[in-house]
Design an enzyme around this catalytic site. Structure first.
Site, PDB file in Angstrom:
ATOM      1  N   ASP A 188       0.869  -1.178   0.000  1.00  0.00           N
ATOM      2  CA  ASP A 188       0.000   0.000   0.000  1.00  0.00           C
ATOM      3  C   ASP A 188       0.906   1.229   0.000  1.00  0.00           C
ATOM      4  O   ASP A 188       1.620   1.480   0.982  1.00  0.00           O
ATOM      5  CB  ASP A 188      -0.876  -0.053   1.261  1.00  0.00           C
ATOM      6  CG  ASP A 188      -1.791   1.159   1.399  1.00  0.00           C
ATOM      7  OD1 ASP A 188      -1.549   2.187   0.729  1.00  0.00           O
ATOM      8  OD2 ASP A 188      -2.736   1.084   2.208  1.00  0.00           O
ATOM      9  N   VAL A 189       0.871   2.000  -1.082  1.00  0.00           N
ATOM     10  CA  VAL A 189       1.824   3.120  -1.216  1.00  0.00           C
ATOM     11  C   VAL A 189       1.582   4.235  -0.206  1.00  0.00           C
ATOM     12  O   VAL A 189       2.437   5.101  -0.032  1.00  0.00           O
ATOM     13  CB  VAL A 189       1.824   3.716  -2.645  1.00  0.00           C
ATOM     14  CG1 VAL A 189       2.343   2.704  -3.650  1.00  0.00           C
ATOM     15  CG2 VAL A 189       0.451   4.251  -3.028  1.00  0.00           C
ATOM     16  N   ASN A 201       2.433   5.927  -9.965  1.00  0.00           N
ATOM     17  CA  ASN A 201       1.191   5.901 -10.745  1.00  0.00           C
ATOM     18  C   ASN A 201      -0.046   5.562  -9.929  1.00  0.00           C
ATOM     19  O   ASN A 201      -1.158   5.978 -10.278  1.00  0.00           O
ATOM     20  CB  ASN A 201       1.352   4.876 -11.885  1.00  0.00           C
ATOM     21  CG  ASN A 201       0.050   4.503 -12.516  1.00  0.00           C
ATOM     22  OD1 ASN A 201      -0.481   5.246 -13.352  1.00  0.00           O
ATOM     23  ND2 ASN A 201      -0.519   3.366 -12.121  1.00  0.00           N
ATOM     24  N   TYR A 253     -10.014  14.262  -5.518  1.00  0.00           N
ATOM     25  CA  TYR A 253      -9.162  13.772  -6.614  1.00  0.00           C
ATOM     26  C   TYR A 253      -8.422  14.933  -7.293  1.00  0.00           C
ATOM     27  O   TYR A 253      -7.196  14.882  -7.487  1.00  0.00           O
ATOM     28  CB  TYR A 253     -10.032  13.025  -7.630  1.00  0.00           C
ATOM     29  CG  TYR A 253      -9.263  12.415  -8.774  1.00  0.00           C
ATOM     30  CD1 TYR A 253      -8.640  11.179  -8.635  1.00  0.00           C
ATOM     31  CD2 TYR A 253      -9.164  13.065 -10.001  1.00  0.00           C
ATOM     32  CE1 TYR A 253      -7.936  10.615  -9.689  1.00  0.00           C
ATOM     33  CE2 TYR A 253      -8.467  12.505 -11.057  1.00  0.00           C
ATOM     34  CZ  TYR A 253      -7.859  11.282 -10.894  1.00  0.00           C
ATOM     35  OH  TYR A 253      -7.156  10.722 -11.942  1.00  0.00           O
ATOM     36  N   LYS A 259      -4.321  15.796  -7.491  1.00  0.00           N
ATOM     37  CA  LYS A 259      -3.554  15.953  -8.734  1.00  0.00           C
ATOM     38  C   LYS A 259      -2.897  17.327  -8.804  1.00  0.00           C
ATOM     39  O   LYS A 259      -1.774  17.461  -9.302  1.00  0.00           O
ATOM     40  CB  LYS A 259      -4.463  15.701  -9.942  1.00  0.00           C
ATOM     41  CG  LYS A 259      -5.002  14.270 -10.013  1.00  0.00           C
ATOM     42  CD  LYS A 259      -3.889  13.224 -10.070  1.00  0.00           C
ATOM     43  CE  LYS A 259      -4.419  11.808 -10.243  1.00  0.00           C
ATOM     44  NZ  LYS A 259      -3.340  10.803 -10.342  1.00  0.00           N
TER      45      LYS A 259
END
Ligand code: BGC
Length: 279
Positions: free
Chosen positions: A77-78, A104, A177, A181
């Site tokens: 899990d990043v 990514n 989201y 970004k």
């Protein structure tokens, strides 16, 4: 003049990443999967990070290996520091080093702002943004330790931050989201400025609408697809391979003077297509 556009190109990638070691997060599906396979096709050994669906990851690993390079899957899990550190330690033990990180892994947890839970907010920021920070930091530590190995690459390492057109285009109902970004964009640029003197190249890719599981609702029916095309001047959905080709180029010495840039691969989505006839 016809308004239909050709299909996405299919062509093989040159093996200009031979001998390089790459890690791609979220590589068991969608854009990550295509990038991991393309890096392998280009000659890199690849670690396929994923967090669920062992079988899908195993298939990506097998496909990469069929190109004559080494690959293995690593479940982590990043957004968890301990898991990220263990993943990089494992890669360095197995492959010796890392030359290319493609940060990514990402997801959406969409909600109207007044209904968005703290969990939805934190999950998206944790994986999309903090996950990139944790992975970039570990990669950077190894790049700085090792430095440039001229026989491998002109650079001491390359980091690709997978962003989105929504680092620029506001997105109602997706504030978590879009914020993640926008944050990726500024983290990428700040890091690029900080480490360029060490010959580490950090860049971003901003995909538009790409045919992946994250946005099935936007393309699965003819009606949805037609609506989506109003946002895409080039009049076709992007394919994961469109992003993969950009990633291979940004990871290779072909782009050696490209530093701190976001490459938009979006069929013109950021050209404000509504203004083609309005305004
Ligand atoms: C999102 C997709 C969306 C695309 C274009 C991507 O970053 O993940 O769901 O279709 O941006 O809006």
């Amino acid at each position: 003049m016809t308004l239909t556009s050709p299909a996405a190109p299919t062509r093989s990638t040159p093996r200009n990443l031979a001998g390089q070691k790459a890690l791609v997060t979220g590589a068991n599906s969608g854009i990550g999967r295509a990038v991991a396979i393309a890096l392998g096709q280009a000659g890199a050994d690849v670690v396929v990070n994923y967090v669920a669906e062992d079988e899908a990851a195993a298939q990506v690993v097998a496909e990469i290996q069929s190109h004559g390079v080494a690959a293995y899957g690593h479940k982590a899990d990043v957004s968890r520091e301990d898991e990220v550190r263990a993943m990089f330690a494992g890669m360095i033990a197995q492959f010796g080093t890392i030359d290319i990180l493609v940060a990514n892994a990402g997801l959406q947890r969409d909600a109207a702002f007044q209904q968005m839970t703290l969990e939805q907010w934190n999950t998206v920021i944790g994986i999309n943004l903090t996950g990139q920070f944790l992975c970039a930091r570990e990669a950077l530590r190894e790049f700085l330790r090792r430095g440039v190995v001229a026989a491998v690459s002109c650079a001491a390492g390359k980091i690709l931050c997978m962003s989105s057109v929504h680092q620029e285009i506001p997105w109602a109902g997706h504030a978590n989201y879009a914020t993640s970004k926008g944050g990726i964009m500024m983290m990428m640029r700040s890091l690029a400025q900080e480490v360029a003197p060490h010959h580490v190249r950090v860049n971003g890719i901003a995909p538009g609408a790409i045919r992946t599981p994250i946005n099935t609702d936007a393309w699965k029916t003819a009606e949805a697809y037609a609506g989506l095309m109003k946002l895409v001047p080039y009049r076709r959905i992007g394919e994961p391979e469109d992003i993969a080709r950009a990633a291979v180029w940004l990871a290779s010495d072909e782009s050696d003077y490209v530093v701190g840039t976001t490459l938009f691969v979006d069929g013109g989505m950021t050209l404000y297509p509504g203004f083609a006839t309005g305004g």
